[in-house]
Design an enzyme around this catalytic site. Structure first.
Site, mmCIF file in Angstrom:
data_model
loop_
_atom_site.group_PDB
_atom_site.id
_atom_site.type_symbol
_atom_site.label_atom_id
_atom_site.label_comp_id
_atom_site.label_asym_id
_atom_site.label_seq_id
_atom_site.Cartn_x
_atom_site.Cartn_y
_atom_site.Cartn_z
ATOM 1 N N ASP A 187 0.869 -1.260 -0.120
ATOM 2 C CA ASP A 187 -0.170 -0.007 0.219
ATOM 3 C C ASP A 187 0.688 1.156 -0.235
ATOM 4 O OD1 ASP A 187 -1.649 1.991 0.423
ATOM 5 O OD2 ASP A 187 -3.033 0.943 1.860
ATOM 6 N N HIS A 192 0.374 8.024 3.533
ATOM 7 C CA HIS A 192 0.947 7.528 4.806
ATOM 8 C C HIS A 192 2.340 7.739 5.196
ATOM 9 C CE1 HIS A 192 -2.952 5.633 5.031
ATOM 10 N NE2 HIS A 192 -2.652 5.138 4.027
ATOM 11 N N ILE A 207 -0.827 9.558 8.317
ATOM 12 C CA ILE A 207 -1.546 8.932 9.263
ATOM 13 C C ILE A 207 -0.985 7.515 8.946
ATOM 14 C CG2 ILE A 207 -3.378 10.286 9.542
ATOM 15 C CD1 ILE A 207 -4.814 8.606 7.709
ATOM 16 N N GLY A 210 -4.924 2.206 8.029
ATOM 17 C CA GLY A 210 -5.992 1.581 8.673
ATOM 18 C C GLY A 210 -5.891 0.084 8.835
#
Length: 285
Positions: A187, A192, A207, A210
C-alpha cells in the site's frame, strides 16, 4: 452518475494469479511491530522462517495486489479517489494461510448500498489454491457524495460493547517509522508517508494505514487470548472509526464473549481513547 450499481454488480470478476513466500509474510509482520523483543519465542513465530505462522490479516496484502484503488475502476464505476474512505474490513478464513503459496484471486463488487450522502461499495476478494478456497475478504468503501440513488441502505454493523470491564487490555506503541515499513507490503498511498500529500487530505502529518492498525489489533488478540495461534482465527471484522498517527499508542480492549468470539475496541491513548477501530469481532475455534 459516477456509480451505476447495476453495471457494477453485473461486471465479470477480475482474476489474477498471486503468490507469496516467507519473506512477504515476515515483512508484513514486521510492519505490524512484530519482533520486539527479537528473541522472544512468541515473536519468532512471526519473524523466523523455520517457525513461521501467518496472521490471517496478511490476506489483505497477499500477492501485493492492486489494493482498493484497483477495485474502484471497473464497469459502472467512475470515482474520484479523493472522495473515497475505507469504512470497514472483514476476513473469513476457510483454512489457515500457508507461509508460502500460490492462488487465484477473484475480485468483484458484491454490493452497492445507498447511505444517503454516500454510496458504500462492498469489494469482495476470494482466493483459492489447488486444494480449494483459502479466504474471502470484504472491503467496505464509502464514496462521499454518491448516495441518494434510491438503493437499499444495507445492513448496519454498529454493536454495543459489553456492559462490563474488558477481560484483557493491552497497549501497543506505534513506531515513528511504522507506516514507512508497512507500506512496503504493497500500500504505497502517499497519505501514509508524504507530509505534503497528508496536508492536502486535511491531516497535519501522515497517518498510519487503517489496515496496519487492523493487523496490529489481530496480533494482540491472538497473542493475548488465543495462545499465540493465528490458525485458530476463523473470521475478523472491523469498522474504521478514526485515524491514528505514528508515534501514538493503541489501547486495545478485549471481551471474550464465549469460547468462539472476542469483541474488541481500539482507541488512541494520547487522545483520550479517541476511537480507532469499532464494531470489531474476532471469531475463532
Amino acid at each position: 452518475m459516477p456509480i451505476d450499481p447495476a453495471r457494477a454488480l453485473a461486471a465479470e470478476p477480475r482474476t489474477a494469479d498471486i503468490s507469496w513466500d516467507h519473506r512477504d509474510v515476515q515483512l508484513y509482520h514486521l510492519g505490524l511491530g512484530a519482533g520486539i523483543p527479537a528473541t522472544d519465542p512468541g515473536e519468532l513465530r512471526y519473524t523466523l522462517e523455520s517457525r513461521l505462522h501467518v496472521l490471517p490479516a496478511f490476506t489483505t496484502v497477499a500477492g501485493r495486489g492492486k489494493g482498493i484503488a484497483g477495485g474502484l475502476t471497473g464497469p459502472g464505476l467512475d470515482i474520484d479517489l479523493t472522495a473515497v474512505l475505507h469504512g470497514g474490513q472483514s476476513i473469513r478464513l476457510h483454512r489457515p494461510v500457508p507461509p508460502v503459496g500460490t492462488a487465484v484471486s477473484s475480485s468483484r463488487v458484491a454490493a452497492v448500498h445507498d447511505k444517503g450522502k454516500a454510496a458504500v461499495l462492498v469489494l469482495r476478494t476470494e482466493a483459492s489454491d489447488a486444494e480449494g478456497p483459502l479466504w474471502t475478504n470484504d472491503a467496505q468503501i464509502f464514496v462521499r457524495g454518491e448516495g441518494g440513488f434510491g438503493g437499499e441502505r444495507g445492513p448496519s454493523a454498529r454493536t454495543e460493547l459489553p456492559g462490563r470491564d474488558p477481560d484483557k487490555t493491552v497497549e501497543r506503541h506505534i513506531r515513528e517509522d511504522q507506516a514507512l515499513l508497512y507500506r512496503l507490503s504493497g500500500d504505497l498511498n502517499p497519505l501514509h508517508a508524504d507530509p505534503e500529500f497528508a496536508a492536502l487530505a486535511g491531516f497535519d502529518r501522515p497517518i498510519l494505514h487503517g489496515l496496519c492498525t487492523y493487523g496490529m489489533t489481530l496480533k494482540a488478540v491472538v497473542d493475548t487470548l488465543l495462545g499465540g495461534e493465528p490458525a485458530r482465527v476463523t473470521s475478523y471484522t472491523t469498522r474504521f472509526a478514526g485515524a491514528v498517527f505514528p508515534g501514538e499508542t493503541l489501547r486495545i480492549r478485549m471481551w471474550a464473549e464465549d469460547d468462539r468470539r472476542v469483541r474488541v475496541a481500539v482507541g488512541a491513548v494520547e487522545r483520550d481513547d479517541a476511537p480507532v477501530l469499532a464494531d470489531t469481532v474476532v471469531e475463532h475455534h
